[in-house]
Scaffold this motif. Structure first.
Motif, short mmCIF file in Angstrom:
data_model
loop_
_atom_site.label_atom_id
_atom_site.label_comp_id
_atom_site.label_asym_id
_atom_site.label_seq_id
_atom_site.Cartn_x
_atom_site.Cartn_y
_atom_site.Cartn_z
N PHE A 1 21.51 -10.88 9.77
CA PHE A 1 20.28 -11.08 9.23
C PHE A 1 19.68 -10.72 7.83
CE2 PHE A 1 19.80 -7.41 11.74
CZ PHE A 1 18.97 -6.82 10.98
N GLN A 2 18.93 -11.22 7.35
CA GLN A 2 18.64 -10.61 5.87
C GLN A 2 17.39 -9.75 6.06
OE1 GLN A 2 18.52 -14.14 3.25
NE2 GLN A 2 20.21 -13.03 2.12
N VAL A 3 17.02 -8.81 5.35
CA VAL A 3 15.95 -7.96 5.38
C VAL A 3 15.37 -8.56 4.02
CG1 VAL A 3 14.86 -5.79 5.31
CG2 VAL A 3 16.83 -6.06 6.45
N LYS A 4 13.80 -8.90 4.22
CA LYS A 4 13.05 -9.34 3.05
C LYS A 4 12.25 -8.12 2.76
CE LYS A 4 13.26 -13.98 3.80
NZ LYS A 4 12.49 -15.27 3.83
N LYS A 5 12.10 -7.69 1.52
CA LYS A 5 11.10 -6.56 1.19
C LYS A 5 9.90 -7.20 0.76
CE LYS A 5 14.61 -3.49 -0.66
NZ LYS A 5 14.73 -2.74 -2.08
N ALA A 6 8.75 -6.69 1.14
CA ALA A 6 7.43 -7.05 0.86
C ALA A 6 6.92 -6.97 -0.56
CB ALA A 6 6.36 -6.35 1.88
N GLU A 7 6.29 -7.71 -1.18
CA GLU A 7 6.23 -7.92 -2.66
C GLU A 7 4.88 -7.62 -2.62
OE1 GLU A 7 8.22 -7.81 -5.01
OE2 GLU A 7 10.17 -8.24 -3.89
N GLY A 8 4.36 -6.62 -3.77
CA GLY A 8 2.94 -6.53 -4.17
C GLY A 8 2.06 -5.51 -2.99
N VAL B 1 -0.45 2.66 5.06
CA VAL B 1 -0.29 1.79 6.12
C VAL B 1 -1.68 1.53 6.68
CG1 VAL B 1 0.24 1.16 8.52
CG2 VAL B 1 2.03 2.12 6.86
N VAL B 2 -2.52 2.88 6.94
CA VAL B 2 -3.89 2.72 7.38
C VAL B 2 -4.58 2.07 6.17
CG1 VAL B 2 -5.74 4.00 8.00
CG2 VAL B 2 -3.69 4.80 9.07
N LYS B 3 -4.43 2.43 4.98
CA LYS B 3 -5.61 1.73 3.92
C LYS B 3 -5.24 0.07 3.90
CE LYS B 3 -8.18 3.42 2.42
NZ LYS B 3 -9.87 3.60 3.12
N MET B 4 -3.77 -0.15 3.86
CA MET B 4 -3.29 -1.38 3.80
C MET B 4 -4.01 -2.24 4.74
SD MET B 4 0.41 -1.24 2.22
CE MET B 4 1.14 -0.18 3.21
N LEU B 5 -3.80 -1.80 6.28
CA LEU B 5 -4.52 -2.45 7.35
C LEU B 5 -6.06 -2.69 7.04
CD1 LEU B 5 -2.52 -0.69 10.10
CD2 LEU B 5 -2.19 -3.25 9.44
N GLU B 6 -6.46 -1.66 6.65
CA GLU B 6 -8.05 -1.46 6.30
C GLU B 6 -8.34 -2.81 5.31
OE1 GLU B 6 -11.65 1.34 5.65
OE2 GLU B 6 -9.86 1.64 4.50
N SER C 1 -7.78 -6.18 6.73
CA SER C 1 -8.76 -6.55 7.85
C SER C 1 -10.27 -6.94 7.05
CB SER C 1 -9.11 -5.58 8.83
OG SER C 1 -9.64 -4.46 8.21
N LEU C 2 -10.48 -6.47 5.82
CA LEU C 2 -11.43 -6.82 5.05
C LEU C 2 -11.48 -8.03 4.22
CD1 LEU C 2 -12.63 -3.07 4.12
CD2 LEU C 2 -13.68 -4.65 5.82
N GLY C 3 -10.44 -8.47 4.18
CA GLY C 3 -9.97 -9.68 3.63
C GLY C 3 -9.66 -9.28 1.98
N LEU C 4 -9.21 -8.12 1.84
CA LEU C 4 -9.05 -7.61 0.39
C LEU C 4 -7.50 -7.91 0.28
CD1 LEU C 4 -11.04 -4.39 0.13
CD2 LEU C 4 -11.74 -6.53 -0.64
N LYS C 5 -7.14 -8.43 -1.06
CA LYS C 5 -5.64 -8.70 -1.09
C LYS C 5 -4.97 -7.91 -2.15
CE LYS C 5 -5.87 -13.67 0.31
NZ LYS C 5 -5.40 -14.91 0.17
N LYS C 6 -5.86 -7.34 -3.15
CA LYS C 6 -5.49 -6.54 -4.08
C LYS C 6 -5.47 -5.13 -3.56
CE LYS C 6 -6.24 -5.02 -8.63
NZ LYS C 6 -7.37 -4.61 -9.66
#
Length: 83
Positions: free
Chosen positions: A14-21, A35-40, A43-48
């Protein structure tokens, strides 16, 4: 699978894909905080999430500690002080 012979020809690669951005840390002790801040943010709909970085990690950690105290401990702490 214990004590079973493994047929290596049946293993599917299998190939491992790296998450971008996503924010990256230079220090391993910041990864959980990121990780906690990214989940937050998600969950708030923030993409940046480019503002999550090592330079502000200590501020994020302090704010998270205060938020956790307010959310979970503050009521118990206040009840204990009023007795």
């Amino acid at each position: 699978m214990m004590n079973e012979e493994i047929n290596f020809n049946d293993i599917v690669l299998f190939q491992v894909k790296k998450a971008e951005g996503l924010p990256k840390t230079k220090f391993p002790f910041n990864c959980g905080l990121f990780v906690v801040k990214m989940l937050e943010c998600r969950s708030l709909g923030l993409k940046k999430m480019s503002s999550i970085n090592d330079d502000i990690a200590m501020d994020l950690r302090s704010k998270l500690c205060c938020e956790m105290f307010d959310q979970f401990m503050d009521k118990d702490f206040q009840e204990g002080c009023s007795r």
